[in-house]
Design a protein around this motif. Structure first.
Motif, PDB file in Angstrom:
ATOM      1  N   ALA A 204       0.832  -1.205   0.000  1.00  0.00           N
ATOM      2  CA  ALA A 204       0.000   0.000   0.000  1.00  0.00           C
ATOM      3  C   ALA A 204       0.870   1.259   0.000  1.00  0.00           C
ATOM      4  N   ILE A 205       1.941   1.244   0.776  1.00  0.00           N
ATOM      5  CA  ILE A 205       2.823   2.413   0.827  1.00  0.00           C
ATOM      6  C   ILE A 205       3.534   2.594  -0.504  1.00  0.00           C
ATOM      7  N   ASP A 206       4.021   1.516  -1.076  1.00  0.00           N
ATOM      8  CA  ASP A 206       4.702   1.625  -2.358  1.00  0.00           C
ATOM      9  C   ASP A 206       3.758   2.162  -3.433  1.00  0.00           C
ATOM     10  N   ALA A 207       2.467   1.785  -3.350  1.00  0.00           N
ATOM     11  CA  ALA A 207       1.473   2.257  -4.320  1.00  0.00           C
ATOM     12  C   ALA A 207       0.923   3.630  -3.948  1.00  0.00           C
ATOM     13  N   GLU A 208       1.448   4.225  -2.877  1.00  0.00           N
ATOM     14  CA  GLU A 208       1.023   5.536  -2.376  1.00  0.00           C
ATOM     15  C   GLU A 208      -0.452   5.546  -1.971  1.00  0.00           C
ATOM     16  N   GLN A 209      -0.888   4.403  -1.451  1.00  0.00           N
ATOM     17  CA  GLN A 209      -2.235   4.296  -0.877  1.00  0.00           C
ATOM     18  C   GLN A 209      -2.089   4.478   0.635  1.00  0.00           C
ATOM     19  N   TYR A 210      -1.898   5.726   1.027  1.00  0.00           N
ATOM     20  CA  TYR A 210      -1.457   6.006   2.388  1.00  0.00           C
ATOM     21  C   TYR A 210      -2.563   5.798   3.421  1.00  0.00           C
ATOM     22  N   GLN A 211      -3.788   6.077   3.037  1.00  0.00           N
ATOM     23  CA  GLN A 211      -4.883   5.844   3.980  1.00  0.00           C
ATOM     24  C   GLN A 211      -4.991   4.354   4.286  1.00  0.00           C
ATOM     25  N   LYS A 212      -4.887   3.550   3.256  1.00  0.00           N
ATOM     26  CA  LYS A 212      -4.931   2.094   3.436  1.00  0.00           C
ATOM     27  C   LYS A 212      -3.758   1.635   4.306  1.00  0.00           C
ATOM     28  N   ALA A 213      -2.590   2.187   4.049  1.00  0.00           N
ATOM     29  CA  ALA A 213      -1.403   1.805   4.822  1.00  0.00           C
ATOM     30  C   ALA A 213      -1.565   2.196   6.287  1.00  0.00           C
ATOM     31  N   LYS A 214      -2.119   3.388   6.534  1.00  0.00           N
ATOM     32  CA  LYS A 214      -2.323   3.819   7.916  1.00  0.00           C
ATOM     33  C   LYS A 214      -3.281   2.876   8.638  1.00  0.00           C
ATOM     34  N   THR A 215      -4.337   2.493   7.940  1.00  0.00           N
ATOM     35  CA  THR A 215      -5.318   1.586   8.556  1.00  0.00           C
ATOM     36  C   THR A 215      -4.672   0.259   8.945  1.00  0.00           C
ATOM     37  N   ILE A 216      -3.859  -0.289   8.049  1.00  0.00           N
ATOM     38  CA  ILE A 216      -3.185  -1.562   8.322  1.00  0.00           C
ATOM     39  C   ILE A 216      -2.225  -1.425   9.502  1.00  0.00           C
TER      40      ILE A 216
END
Length: 569
Positions: free
Chosen positions: A29-41
């Motif tokens: 998620a971080i590599d794909a710049e999906q930061y909201q998803k990464a924060k949730t995880i």
């Protein structure tokens, strides 16, 4: 905005089962710049495994990169206290120290993070290198040194070579960066960012078709990799600014906006990804789309001040001036002072000017106009180049003989010395002051006011800038002399004489045809007469010489005749 540079999660995490799977998802998620998803995880990982310090560190790093320093520090401080790998959070605190400009404090934090390392530990050096790269006060030399420590310990550490490349780009060593990125991708061909960065280097070299081909190669490997569409958007935008053909410019801008929208859709449509898209819409000057995006973001987040910036910019461009003024005033009041830019004050000034100046071009609201000028002054104090955008307004006011109102506009414009209009702006500034003082102030008492005297000195500097850049601009010498005649004290008189003498020298060099012009003849008469009166007591020979030259040009002048008679006695 603090530029978001890629935050990689370690490839060296150990673990099995659900934890390993969730961590892998967070990395993707971080590599794909999906930061909201990464924060949730990561928040879920902290809740289920509160004793693992790296989870706090990586979550804090995301918040730090998204300019939420308070939240970042909360997680770093918590992370320090946990049992496993808590020391990583000192790296995050070190980056905060770098951002504050406290390098000694940063080094102390990094030292804590690297205390008692085992021989094969590399991650600490990797993330310290990232901190030096990502900081608002980067130190690329130290970043390179730290990344190289990681690659020396583990020559197959792909992430370290990727970060080394980032540091070398910052250090303007593009050839080495290209080699580092290529090594990173060769070591791990799932590391799409490394391959993408090869295209970024090509884009930065303005080889736009080749850059697009490089990004297309990344898309062939993974069509859902969001960051590559952001790079395509930027490539087409920059290409549009270099395209000579208008049709091509419009085509490239449209492609740029479309790719930016694609980037947003693949990066979870969170507030963070929407703001990145909004930043791009400002570059592309698509203010209609920006208005829609800003209003949608405001529904989702009524706290983030950057959304108010977007609303302010878009509302101004869409002629919603009251909304623009309110949004930008609110933004400036709520944002960290370091985040307020000259362009923020520029838009605020423009919105106020739109209300202050009538459709006919007259000043309809003087208080609003003065307020706009105060904002413009703040804008140029932060970013002097902004002043160049106001040349046309200054000229318009000048032509309407609104000299007092034109003065602060040209004062702002002249803060941009590299502007193609710089000399003309300085000339207009000097003239606006001269005509205001000569025409609108009818007594010596008014002209001796300290504020007026300050204005006159500003005009003298402006004319000085003109003659420094264009020594044969004779009217600048002539008007500079007139300005100095209004300046109180001997220095003003001395400078007036010097300017008149330069005027005489310039027009004399240009020859008889120039000197025969009525306007030039009038200038010469004024120059010789003033110089003659200046030397009437201290140097009668020089005084007489100048008055005789004035009389030759104007044989009917009673003042000149009387002055010569006095000198002959």
């Amino acid at each position: 905005m603090k530029k978001f540079k890629f935050i990689s999660l370690s490839l060296l995490f150990f673990g099995t089962g659900v934890f390993a799977q969730d961590l892998d998802a967070a990395k993707k998620a971080i590599d794909a710049e999906q930061y909201q998803k990464a924060k949730t995880i990561l928040k879920s990982l902290i809740a289920s495994s509160p004793d693992k310090g790296k989870n706090y560190f990586h979550l804090g790093e995301i918040y730090l990169a998204l300019e939420n320093i308070d939240s970042a520090k909360i997680y770093f401080d918590k992370g320090i206290t946990v049992k496993e790998d808590g020391k990583f959070n000192y790296i995050g605190l070190g980056e905060i120290s770098l951002d504050k400009g406290n390098a000694a404090e940063a080094d102390a934090n990094f030292a804590k993070a690297t205390a008692d390392l085992r021989k094969k530990d590399t991650e600490e050096f990797l993330y310290i290198a990232k901190a030096y790269v990502n900081s608002e006060n980067p130190d690329y030399k130290k970043a390179i040194a730290s990344a190289k420590k990681a690659t020396t310990i583990n020559p197959k550490f792909a992430q370290a070579f990727l970060t080394l490349g980032d540091a070398q780009v910052g250090d303007k060593d593009v050839n080495s960066a290209y080699s580092s990125y290529r090594t990173a991708y060769d070591l791990d061909n799932s590391l799409l960012r490394a391959k993408m960065q090869l295209g970024v280097i090509t884009k930065n070299a303005k080889a736009f078709p080749e850059a697009i081909a490089a990004f297309d190669e990344v898309i062939k490997l993974n069509a859902n990799y969001g960051p590559v569409y952001r790079e395509l958007a930027e490539t087409y935008y920059f290409w549009s600014t270099n395209a000579g053909d208008k049709a091509k410019r419009e085509e490239y801008i449209k492609k740029a906006v479309d790719f930016s929208a694609k980037y947003k859709s693949l990066t979870d449509n969170s507030i963070e990804s929407r703001m990145r898209h909004a930043d791009f819409l400002i570059l592309a000057k698509d203010y209609q789309a920006l208005q829609v995006e800003a209003e949608e973001m405001q529904k989702l987040d009524k706290v983030n001040p950057r959304i108010l910036r977007y609303l302010g910019y878009a509302s101004y461009e869409n002629k919603k001036y009251d909304e623009s003024i309110k949004a930008l005033n609110d933004f400036i009041a709520k944002a960290d002072a370091k985040r307020v830019t000259g362009r923020d004050y520029l838009f605020l000034s423009k919105a106020k000017l739109a209300k202050a100046i009538s459709p006919e071009g007259t000043i309809a609201d003087k208080a609003m106009f003065d307020n706009a000028m105060a904002d413009l002054k703040k804008a140029t104090e932060i970013d002097p180049a902004i002043g160049a955008e106001f040349s046309d307004l200054g000229v318009d006011l000048y032509k309407k003989k609104l000299y007092l109102e034109a003065i602060p506009v040209f004062a702002a414009a002249t803060k941009a010395p590299d502007s193609p209009n710089a000399l003309l702006d300085n000339f207009y500034l000097g003239n606006a002051v001269l005509f205001y003082v000569a025409n609108d102030l009818d007594t010596d008492e008014k002209r001796k006011d300290p504020k007026v005297q300050e204005m006159l000195k500003l005009a003298d500097v402006a004319y000085g800038n003109v003659v420094a850049g264009s020594p044969t601009t004779q009217d600048a010498h002539l008007n500079r002399a007139k300005i100095n005649r209004f300046i109180v004290g001997e220095e003003g008189k001395t400078n007036a004489v010097a300017a008149y003498e330069k005027y005489i020298e310039v027009v004399t060099t240009k020859g008889e045809a120039e000197m025969a012009k009525d306007s030039v003849k009038a200038g010469l008469i004024g120059a010789y007469s003033y110089i003659g009166s200046h030397y009437a007591i201290s140097d009668k020979v020089k005084a007489k010489e100048n008055f005789e030259k004035a009389l030759a040009l104007d044989p009917t002048s009673q003042y000149i005749k009387e002055s010569l008679d006095v000198l002959k006695k």
